[in-house]
Scaffold this motif. Structure first.
Motif, short mmCIF file in Angstrom:
data_model
loop_
_atom_site.label_atom_id
_atom_site.label_comp_id
_atom_site.label_asym_id
_atom_site.label_seq_id
_atom_site.Cartn_x
_atom_site.Cartn_y
_atom_site.Cartn_z
N SER A 76 0.65 -1.11 0.21
CA SER A 76 -0.01 0.11 -0.16
C SER A 76 0.72 1.35 0.04
O SER A 76 0.34 2.32 -0.41
N SER A 77 2.20 1.08 0.28
CA SER A 77 2.80 2.21 0.51
C SER A 77 3.95 2.48 -0.62
O SER A 77 4.70 3.37 -0.54
N ILE A 78 3.85 1.73 -1.85
CA ILE A 78 4.84 1.75 -2.60
C ILE A 78 4.71 2.99 -3.62
O ILE A 78 3.65 3.24 -3.82
N VAL A 79 5.89 3.62 -4.54
CA VAL A 79 5.81 4.30 -5.48
C VAL A 79 5.59 3.70 -6.85
O VAL A 79 6.20 2.68 -7.20
N ILE A 80 4.44 4.08 -7.32
CA ILE A 80 4.22 3.44 -8.74
C ILE A 80 3.71 4.44 -9.73
O ILE A 80 2.99 5.52 -9.40
N GLY A 81 4.45 4.44 -10.90
CA GLY A 81 4.32 5.46 -11.69
C GLY A 81 3.04 5.16 -12.69
O GLY A 81 2.25 4.18 -12.16
N PRO A 82 2.50 5.81 -13.50
CA PRO A 82 1.34 5.60 -14.33
C PRO A 82 1.22 4.48 -15.09
O PRO A 82 2.21 4.46 -15.87
N PHE A 83 0.31 3.70 -15.16
CA PHE A 83 -0.15 2.76 -16.25
C PHE A 83 -0.47 3.43 -17.25
O PHE A 83 -1.31 4.46 -17.07
N VAL A 84 -0.02 3.07 -18.54
CA VAL A 84 -0.60 3.72 -19.82
C VAL A 84 -1.47 3.11 -20.25
O VAL A 84 -1.92 1.94 -20.42
N THR A 85 -2.52 3.88 -21.19
CA THR A 85 -3.53 3.30 -22.05
C THR A 85 -3.27 3.73 -23.33
O THR A 85 -4.28 3.66 -24.17
N SER A 86 -2.27 3.64 -24.08
CA SER A 86 -1.88 3.86 -25.32
C SER A 86 -0.44 3.49 -25.63
O SER A 86 0.31 3.23 -24.33
N THR A 87 -0.32 3.10 -26.69
CA THR A 87 1.28 2.97 -27.05
C THR A 87 1.76 3.96 -27.98
O THR A 87 1.28 4.07 -28.95
N SER A 88 3.06 4.44 -27.65
CA SER A 88 3.49 5.61 -28.53
C SER A 88 4.53 5.34 -29.17
O SER A 88 5.86 5.28 -28.44
N GLU A 89 5.09 5.43 -30.37
CA GLU A 89 6.10 5.18 -31.13
C GLU A 89 7.22 6.31 -30.85
O GLU A 89 8.31 6.05 -30.52
N THR A 90 6.62 7.50 -30.64
CA THR A 90 7.46 8.86 -30.15
C THR A 90 8.28 8.40 -28.91
O THR A 90 9.53 8.61 -28.72
N ARG A 91 7.32 7.93 -27.92
CA ARG A 91 7.84 7.59 -26.28
C ARG A 91 8.98 6.63 -26.55
O ARG A 91 9.91 6.68 -25.96
N LEU A 92 8.69 5.45 -27.19
CA LEU A 92 9.22 4.39 -27.33
C LEU A 92 10.76 4.78 -28.04
O LEU A 92 11.81 4.08 -27.58
N GLN A 93 10.79 5.82 -28.92
CA GLN A 93 11.88 6.17 -29.73
C GLN A 93 12.97 6.67 -28.79
O GLN A 93 14.20 6.71 -29.11
N ARG A 94 12.43 7.36 -27.77
CA ARG A 94 13.28 7.93 -26.73
C ARG A 94 14.27 7.08 -26.22
O ARG A 94 15.34 7.11 -25.96
N VAL A 95 13.65 5.61 -25.76
CA VAL A 95 14.59 4.68 -25.27
C VAL A 95 15.75 4.12 -26.32
O VAL A 95 16.94 4.31 -25.87
N ALA A 96 15.42 4.05 -27.29
CA ALA A 96 16.28 3.65 -28.39
C ALA A 96 17.47 4.87 -28.61
O ALA A 96 18.41 4.16 -28.52
N ASP A 97 17.13 6.13 -28.61
CA ASP A 97 17.95 6.92 -28.70
C ASP A 97 18.89 7.09 -27.69
O ASP A 97 20.33 7.22 -27.74
N LEU A 98 18.29 6.99 -26.37
CA LEU A 98 19.20 6.97 -25.14
C LEU A 98 20.20 5.97 -25.31
O LEU A 98 21.21 6.04 -24.78
N MET A 99 19.80 4.60 -25.63
CA MET A 99 20.52 3.51 -25.80
C MET A 99 21.73 3.78 -26.74
O MET A 99 22.99 3.24 -26.45
N LEU A 100 21.44 4.16 -27.92
CA LEU A 100 22.46 4.91 -28.80
C LEU A 100 23.49 5.73 -28.09
O LEU A 100 24.81 5.47 -28.18
N LYS A 101 23.09 6.44 -27.48
CA LYS A 101 23.92 7.63 -26.95
C LYS A 101 24.92 6.95 -25.73
O LYS A 101 26.15 7.76 -25.91
N TYR A 102 24.52 6.10 -25.03
CA TYR A 102 25.40 5.41 -24.19
C TYR A 102 26.12 4.09 -24.63
O TYR A 102 26.37 3.43 -23.80
N GLY A 103 25.90 3.89 -26.04
CA GLY A 103 26.60 2.64 -26.29
C GLY A 103 25.91 1.19 -26.10
O GLY A 103 26.57 0.13 -26.10
N PHE A 104 24.58 1.29 -25.85
CA PHE A 104 23.92 -0.06 -25.45
C PHE A 104 23.53 -0.62 -26.77
O PHE A 104 23.17 -1.94 -26.88
N ILE A 105 23.44 -0.07 -27.99
CA ILE A 105 23.23 -0.45 -29.30
C ILE A 105 24.34 0.33 -30.26
O ILE A 105 24.82 1.32 -29.62
#
Length: 323
Positions: free
Chosen positions: A284-313
């Protein structure tokens, strides 16, 4: 109609509306209709002992998988690294995975499909913690220190690397060490001083704070990682192509559960002890971020771009190929 019944009806209606749009960004206009025999009626789904696996269990509890003709069996893994080989080998059909793992796997040639997003990260949700009596008080104090993550070269390492960079710490030049440890073991590692700090998710975050008085020295979801998409439902490209009606049925059921989780925090809290092995008071006391009700290509691209920046891909990656 009595007020209580009216409220429940309106609540159910809102869940339905939210669910209808959950995977609107997933390029599924050609999804099979909800009729006809499923290619596979039993699904084996890999989950994690974290709050964001809750919709899978909510869909089970509410009978939404059953309504779609699905029998779902779940297996809880300590981390995505343990579940992924079973997904690729066909021992499980789908899994809850962070996007870093899914993108990295696909970039290496083993194509996964993102069936939908689960959540967005929020501040204070994935911190780096130290023991109450630790001499570490600022991000700069983490130079040369050992930080435990559930999986190296994955979400934890990426977000911590980015957040440390925002704070002026270069993990390579400043010799920050990342070591791998399952989430359930991290409180013990910190207590024994086997590591200097831990990057930890709920419910283990609250557990560390309650048992050890652990304190935060770095918030990994700030700066470039603020509101970062964290987790999603994934399957192999081969499975999706072979079982289109089954996948569509799963997505309809999980969409309802996502919508409920987004609308009702208590639904998540109440289901957590059944798979995360924590008591209801902690849940009951845990920190939970928002569950989403859509899927966004733009949002997900942020992850891939960050991975490229730090050499994960190694090269630019277009997440659209996974949708």
């Amino acid at each position: 109609m009595k007020f209580g019944r009216l409220r429940r009806a309106l609540g159910a209606g809102l869940v339905g509306v939210l669910a209808a749009g959950l995977f609107a960004g997933c390029s599924d206009s050609d999804d099979p209709a909800g009729d006809g025999e499923l290619e596979k009626s039993t699904l084996n789904i890999g989950t994690l002992p974290i709050a964001y696996a809750a919709p899978v269990y909510l869909a089970q509890q509410k009978g939404w998988f059953k309504e779609e003709g699905l029998t779902v069996k779940t297996e809880v893994f300590a981390g995505g690294a343990a579940a992924l080989p079973k997904l690729m080998g066909g021992q499980i059909d789908m899994m809850v995975s962070n996007h870093v793992s899914a993108i990295a796997t696909t970039a290496k040639g083993q194509k996964l499909r993102i069936l939908g997003e689960i959540d967005l990260g929020v501040e204070k949700e994935l911190p780096v913690l130290v023991a109450k009596d630790s001499p570490i008080h600022t991000p700069a104090d983490l130079k040369g220190k050992k930080i435990a993550l559930n999986t190296v070269r994955n979400l934890g390492e990426l977000t911590v690397t980015s957040a440390l960079a925002t704070a002026g710490v270069d993990v390579k030049k400043d010799k920050v060490q990342f070591v791998e440890a399952p989430f359930p073991t991290m409180v013990g590692l910190l207590e024994k001083k086997s590591v200097d700090a831990i990057w930890v998710a709920e419910p283990f975050l609250t557990d560390a704070q309650k048992k050890l008085g652990a304190r935060t020295v770095l918030d990994s979801l700030t700066g470039a990682t603020k509101d970062l998409p964290l987790d999603g439902y994934v399957a192999t490209d081969a499975f999706v192509k072979k079982n289109p009606k089954t996948v569509a049925a799963f997505k309809r059921a999980i969409a309802r559960a996502q919508a409920l989780a987004a609308q009702d925090r208590n639904a998540v809290i109440n289901i957590l002890p059944s798979f995360a092995k924590i008591d209801k008071n902690t849940a009951s006391s845990i920190v939970i971020g928002p569950f989403v009700t859509s899927t966004s290509e733009t949002r997900l691209q942020r992850v891939a771009d960050l991975m490229l920046k730090y050499g994960f891909i190694d090269q630019q990656f277009d997440v659209k190929t996974m949708l």
